[in-house]
Design a protein around this motif. Structure first.
Motif, PDB file in Angstrom:
ATOM      1  N   ILE A 579       0.862  -1.189   0.000  1.00  5.99           N
ATOM      2  CA  ILE A 579       0.000   0.000   0.000  1.00  5.99           C
ATOM      3  C   ILE A 579       0.892   1.229   0.000  1.00  5.99           C
ATOM      4  O   ILE A 579       1.457   1.616   1.035  1.00  5.99           O
ATOM      5  CB  ILE A 579      -0.937  -0.005   1.232  1.00  5.99           C
ATOM      6  N   THR A 580       1.027   1.817  -1.168  1.00  4.75           N
ATOM      7  CA  THR A 580       1.788   3.052  -1.327  1.00  4.75           C
ATOM      8  C   THR A 580       0.913   4.089  -2.032  1.00  4.75           C
ATOM      9  O   THR A 580      -0.182   3.777  -2.509  1.00  4.75           O
ATOM     10  CB  THR A 580       3.060   2.818  -2.157  1.00  4.75           C
ATOM     11  N   ARG A 581       1.441   5.286  -2.097  1.00  6.32           N
ATOM     12  CA  ARG A 581       0.664   6.360  -2.719  1.00  6.32           C
ATOM     13  C   ARG A 581       0.399   6.062  -4.188  1.00  6.32           C
ATOM     14  O   ARG A 581      -0.733   6.183  -4.681  1.00  6.32           O
ATOM     15  CB  ARG A 581       1.411   7.690  -2.583  1.00  6.32           C
ATOM     16  N   SER A 582       1.428   5.664  -4.923  1.00  3.65           N
ATOM     17  CA  SER A 582       1.249   5.415  -6.357  1.00  3.65           C
ATOM     18  C   SER A 582       0.343   4.222  -6.607  1.00  3.65           C
ATOM     19  O   SER A 582      -0.468   4.240  -7.540  1.00  3.65           O
ATOM     20  CB  SER A 582       2.626   5.173  -7.000  1.00  3.65           C
ATOM     21  N   ASN A 583       0.437   3.178  -5.770  1.00  9.55           N
ATOM     22  CA  ASN A 583      -0.446   2.018  -5.951  1.00  9.55           C
ATOM     23  C   ASN A 583      -1.898   2.377  -5.683  1.00  9.55           C
ATOM     24  O   ASN A 583      -2.810   1.895  -6.359  1.00  9.55           O
ATOM     25  CB  ASN A 583      -0.009   0.883  -5.043  1.00  9.55           C
ATOM     26  N   LEU A 584      -2.117   3.217  -4.656  1.00  9.21           N
ATOM     27  CA  LEU A 584      -3.490   3.641  -4.367  1.00  9.21           C
ATOM     28  C   LEU A 584      -4.079   4.443  -5.527  1.00  9.21           C
ATOM     29  O   LEU A 584      -5.228   4.240  -5.924  1.00  9.21           O
ATOM     30  CB  LEU A 584      -3.512   4.482  -3.088  1.00  9.21           C
ATOM     31  N   ILE A 585      -3.283   5.360  -6.066  1.00  8.64           N
ATOM     32  CA  ILE A 585      -3.778   6.184  -7.184  1.00  8.64           C
ATOM     33  C   ILE A 585      -4.050   5.319  -8.403  1.00  8.64           C
ATOM     34  O   ILE A 585      -5.061   5.470  -9.094  1.00  8.64           O
ATOM     35  CB  ILE A 585      -2.757   7.283  -7.512  1.00  8.64           C
ATOM     36  N   TYR A 586      -3.152   4.365  -8.673  1.00  6.17           N
ATOM     37  CA  TYR A 586      -3.320   3.496  -9.840  1.00  6.17           C
ATOM     38  C   TYR A 586      -4.537   2.595  -9.683  1.00  6.17           C
ATOM     39  O   TYR A 586      -5.319   2.414 -10.627  1.00  6.17           O
ATOM     40  CB  TYR A 586      -2.056   2.670 -10.042  1.00  6.17           C
ATOM     41  N   ALA A 587      -4.738   2.036  -8.491  1.00  5.21           N
ATOM     42  CA  ALA A 587      -5.869   1.141  -8.267  1.00  5.21           C
ATOM     43  C   ALA A 587      -7.189   1.900  -8.287  1.00  5.21           C
ATOM     44  O   ALA A 587      -8.222   1.376  -8.720  1.00  5.21           O
ATOM     45  CB  ALA A 587      -5.701   0.403  -6.934  1.00  5.21           C
ATOM     46  N   ALA A 588      -7.161   3.159  -7.817  1.00  2.00           N
ATOM     47  CA  ALA A 588      -8.385   3.958  -7.812  1.00  2.00           C
ATOM     48  C   ALA A 588      -8.681   4.580  -9.167  1.00  2.00           C
ATOM     49  O   ALA A 588      -9.731   5.210  -9.346  1.00  2.00           O
ATOM     50  CB  ALA A 588      -8.281   5.050  -6.754  1.00  2.00           C
ATOM     51  N   CYS A 589      -7.751   4.425 -10.129  1.00  3.79           N
ATOM     52  CA  CYS A 589      -7.927   4.953 -11.489  1.00  3.79           C
ATOM     53  C   CYS A 589      -8.066   6.472 -11.510  1.00  3.79           C
ATOM     54  O   CYS A 589      -8.939   7.040 -12.174  1.00  3.79           O
ATOM     55  CB  CYS A 589      -9.135   4.312 -12.181  1.00  3.79           C
ATOM     56  N   PHE A 590      -7.197   7.149 -10.745  1.00  5.34           N
ATOM     57  CA  PHE A 590      -7.143   8.607 -10.752  1.00  5.34           C
ATOM     58  C   PHE A 590      -5.858   9.063 -11.408  1.00  5.34           C
ATOM     59  O   PHE A 590      -4.871   8.325 -11.460  1.00  5.34           O
ATOM     60  CB  PHE A 590      -7.223   9.172  -9.323  1.00  5.34           C
ATOM     61  N   GLY A 591      -5.853  10.321 -11.878  1.00  4.59           N
ATOM     62  CA  GLY A 591      -4.627  10.912 -12.393  1.00  4.59           C
ATOM     63  C   GLY A 591      -3.699  11.313 -11.262  1.00  4.59           C
ATOM     64  O   GLY A 591      -4.081  11.353 -10.075  1.00  4.59           O
ATOM     65  N   TYR A 592      -2.471  11.632 -11.595  1.00  5.91           N
ATOM     66  CA  TYR A 592      -1.492  11.978 -10.568  1.00  5.91           C
ATOM     67  C   TYR A 592      -1.578  13.444 -10.153  1.00  5.91           C
ATOM     68  O   TYR A 592      -0.937  13.840  -9.179  1.00  5.91           O
ATOM     69  CB  TYR A 592      -0.075  11.659 -11.065  1.00  5.91           C
ATOM     70  N   ASN A 593      -2.356  14.270 -10.871  1.00  7.00           N
ATOM     71  CA  ASN A 593      -2.549  15.661 -10.465  1.00  7.00           C
ATOM     72  C   ASN A 593      -3.749  15.733  -9.521  1.00  7.00           C
ATOM     73  O   ASN A 593      -4.872  16.017  -9.924  1.00  7.00           O
ATOM     74  CB  ASN A 593      -2.771  16.551 -11.682  1.00  7.00           C
ATOM     75  N   LEU A 594      -3.514  15.433  -8.246  1.00 10.67           N
ATOM     76  CA  LEU A 594      -4.580  15.362  -7.253  1.00 10.67           C
ATOM     77  C   LEU A 594      -4.753  16.696  -6.547  1.00 10.67           C
ATOM     78  O   LEU A 594      -3.832  17.507  -6.473  1.00 10.67           O
ATOM     79  CB  LEU A 594      -4.278  14.268  -6.235  1.00 10.67           C
ATOM     80  N   SER A 595      -5.948  16.893  -5.999  1.00 12.60           N
ATOM     81  CA  SER A 595      -6.218  18.087  -5.204  1.00 12.60           C
ATOM     82  C   SER A 595      -5.693  17.882  -3.788  1.00 12.60           C
ATOM     83  O   SER A 595      -5.287  16.786  -3.395  1.00 12.60           O
ATOM     84  CB  SER A 595      -7.713  18.371  -5.187  1.00 12.60           C
ATOM     85  N   MET A 596      -5.730  18.948  -2.989  1.00 13.81           N
ATOM     86  CA  MET A 596      -5.243  18.874  -1.616  1.00 13.81           C
ATOM     87  C   MET A 596      -6.098  17.937  -0.783  1.00 13.81           C
ATOM     88  O   MET A 596      -5.579  17.185   0.061  1.00 13.81           O
ATOM     89  CB  MET A 596      -5.247  20.279  -1.001  1.00 13.81           C
ATOM     90  N   SER A 597      -7.417  17.947  -0.995  1.00 11.95           N
ATOM     91  CA  SER A 597      -8.289  17.048  -0.232  1.00 11.95           C
ATOM     92  C   SER A 597      -8.006  15.591  -0.569  1.00 11.95           C
ATOM     93  O   SER A 597      -7.995  14.723   0.325  1.00 11.95           O
ATOM     94  CB  SER A 597      -9.748  17.385  -0.518  1.00 11.95           C
TER      95      SER A 597
END
Length: 622
Positions: A579-597
């Motif tokens: 469980i890392t930041r990049s794995n969470l973003i990839y699994a959630a199918c989001f882009g890497y330009n995330l908002s502060m929230s």
């Protein structure tokens, strides 16, 4: 790396420069030329207003150094449009042309909505082709020949021709050089060379030489007022349109696409109005108006209004002068600086009046003095016993003038004495008031259910008399004004709001309990499940306040992002991944330009993972 690149020629378009490089290079396909010059393939080849010039100049280093702003000024059509747009907008267009995107360049210049359209084909002058081949070594496309309204070459005064390069149907990455494609179409309309078209071509060519200050409509308005097109403080639009069309000829204006529409608020009327909106007008409109004003200054004798006549007819029907034009112009003046010329005309009989000398009908009743002859006739008619209608017919004046002159001359005609001495008039009014009151009461008894409008229509003259002479009593004895009935709502929105709320709550509950990847809950998603597509975008949410409040709460995107990240964490644990930041973003199918929230949500999930003991599933254990 580019090892050799040709020099740009005078008045050459940027498109022609790239086309000549493509012919000299061994790139083969046009897309290879584009990739070598820009690094990536643009959307299309741009003919008049190129973009991406900063990147283009960087690609030519260190072979040759070019200033991108100089390329815009010397090899694009932007200087031509600089005279018709504000300096701030010109600066924005320059910045857009330096960037790689072609977004909003034509929109900022106003060419997308203008009725002046660009030529469909690349155009050329046969004489220029021969001269370019002789002196430059090869022909090229000239900027001047591509300008709207330029049907004649300003250098050789011969008609320009359409080439075979169709800008609408040519492949989007084709760079066609003049040496291969400057051949005339078999079917095309040649312009008839005249001094008007030559003047337009030369004026357009002058605009290309350097950036021009913005041309304003106030300048045109002041010059038109000075050259005899004034109608009071306004422009005489009929006269301007007539003179403008007589100078340019409708055929010429139609060929260049600048013919004012008849019977409408056309561009000529708007450009000569008081409003300063020069950014709405194409440079070609400014060119034809400026040339028209220049020829007005060169021929002032044909424009200046004629001198006023010194003798005019006398309106006095009792004038004793034998000459019909016995009235002499005594003085002239203008009521406003730019207004029409007025004059004072006097006759030997004593009759004098003031009039607008530029109007067709001079005498319009602005009498200064009627004279002794007219007043003697007036006194004679009064003493004879003429009535007012007879006086109006005999003296050719209005009723008010008859009454006023009788007071001024101290006369007491019989009709004036009767008007002053009428003591029985007030008694007659009181008697009629009594009769009309009685008539109204009887009418109300016969028609007790009629409204005020119906009573006024039924009594007619009696109602009007009471309204003028006894309004207070009339209003007291009329039926009360009917109040409009409150409008009944066709739909019971309170009940509908309650039903919608129950359905929305049930749908949201099912969507949250649905297994698998979380679904984004939106008003359109809910309305689609209800079987009413776009329901909540068609009706006003103020009519269903409880449902609208629940939708704002249930469709909160932050809740959806949290559910999505939580589901992604569960999937990572299930598959035995770290469980890392990049794995969470990839699994959630989001882009890497995330908002502060979203970043804070990921941080919370990572902290929760570090606090709890982590173990691999049984099927993934060693």
């Amino acid at each position: 790396m580019i090892l050799k690149f040709p020099e740009p020629f005078p008045d050459e378009t940027f498109y022609s420069w790239i086309a000549r490089y493509h012919d000299h290079s061994a790139n083969g396909l046009h897309k290879f030329t584009v990739r070598r010059l820009y690094g990536e393939s643009p959307w299309c080849a741009i003919y008049g207003l190129p973009t991406g010039l900063e990147q283009f100049c960087q690609k030519l280093l260190p072979l040759v150094i070019y200033n991108p702003e100089e390329l815009i000024e010397n090899h694009s059509l932007l200087p031509y449009f600089s005279s018709a747009i504000p300096a701030e907008r010109l600066k924005v267009v320059k910045e857009r042309m330096l960037q790689a995107s072609n977004d909003q360049v034509h929109g900022k210049l106003g060419t997308l909505t203008s009725k002046i359209k660009n030529f469909r084909y690349l155009r050329f002058c046969p004489e220029c082709l021969a001269d370019d081949t002789m002196f430059m070594g090869e022909p090229y496309w000239h900027r001047t020949h591509q300008l709207p309204g330029v049907l004649v070459c300003p250098f050789h005064e011969v008609p320009t021709l359409n080439s075979k390069v169709d800008k609408q149907n040519t492949k989007h990455l084709t760079y066609a050089s003049a040496s291969q494609y400057a051949q005339p179409l078999l079917r095309q309309k040649k312009a008839t060379v005249n001094q008007r078209l030559i003047a337009i071509a030369r004026s357009s060519s002058e605009l290309l030489k350097a950036y021009q200050p913005q041309m304003t409509t106030r300048m045109y308005r002041s010059e038109l007022l000075e050259t005899g097109f004034n109608q009071g403080q306004f422009i005489n639009q009929k006269k301007l349109s007539r003179e403008f069309l007589a100078y340019w000829q409708p055929e010429v204006l139609k060929d260049i696409g600048a013919l004012p529409e008849a019977g409408k608020v056309n561009w000529l009327r708007r450009i000569s109005s008081a409003n300063d909106k020069s950014s709405n007008f194409h440079p070609l409109y400014h060119i034809v108006v400026r040339l028209f004003l220049e020829q007005l200054k060169q021929q002032p004798a044909t424009i200046q209004p004629p001198k006023p006549k010194q003798s005019h007819p006398c309106p006095n029907s009792f004038c004793t002068e034998e000459n019909k034009d016995s009235g002499n112009l005594v003085s002239t003046h203008r009521r406003k600086k730019s207004g029409p010329l007025h004059g004072t005309i006097a006759c030997q009989c004593g009759f004098s009046y003031s009039c607008n000398l530029e109007a067709e009908n001079l005498y319009t009743g602005h009498v200064i003095s009627y004279g002794s002859i007219w007043e003697d006739k007036f006194t004679n008619f009064v003493q004879t016993g003429y009535t007012i209608p007879q006086m109006v017919e005999a003296m050719s004046v209005s009723r008010d003038v008859i009454v006023r002159k009788a007071i001024e001359l101290g006369l007491k005609p019989h009709w004036k004495v009767k008007m002053e001495a009428r003591p029985e008039r007030s008694q007659n009014i009181k008697k009629r008031i009594t009769l009309e009151r009685k008539a109204l009461k009887e009418y109300r008894k016969r028609h007790p259910k009629q409204s005020r409008v119906e009573i006024r229509a039924g009594m007619n003259a009696g109602y009007k008399f009471l309204y003028r002479q006894d309004k207070a009593w009339l209003l007291e004895h009329l039926p009360p004004i009917k109040q409009p009935k409150p409008k009944k709502e066709l739909l019971n929105w309170k009940k509908r709001d309650k039903d919608y709320l129950q359905q929305v709550k049930s749908i949201v509950k099912d969507l949250l309990a649905q297994p698998g990847k979380p679904v984004k809950i939106t008003p359109n998603t809910i309305s689609k499940i209800m079987g009413k597509r776009n329901l909540f975008s068609k009706i006003a949410l103020r009519k269903i306040p409880r449902t609208a409040a629940y939708l704002d709460q249930a469709c909160d995107p932050e809740k959806y992002y949290r559910r999505r990240f939580q589901w992604a964490k569960e999937q990572l644990i299930k598959n035995g991944q770290i469980i890392t930041r990049s794995n969470l973003i990839y699994a959630a199918c989001f882009g890497y330009n995330l908002s502060m929230s979203q970043e804070s949500m990921i941080q919370e999930l990572l902290e929760e993972n570090h606090e709890a003991s982590y173990s691999l599933p049984k099927n993934k254990a060693p």
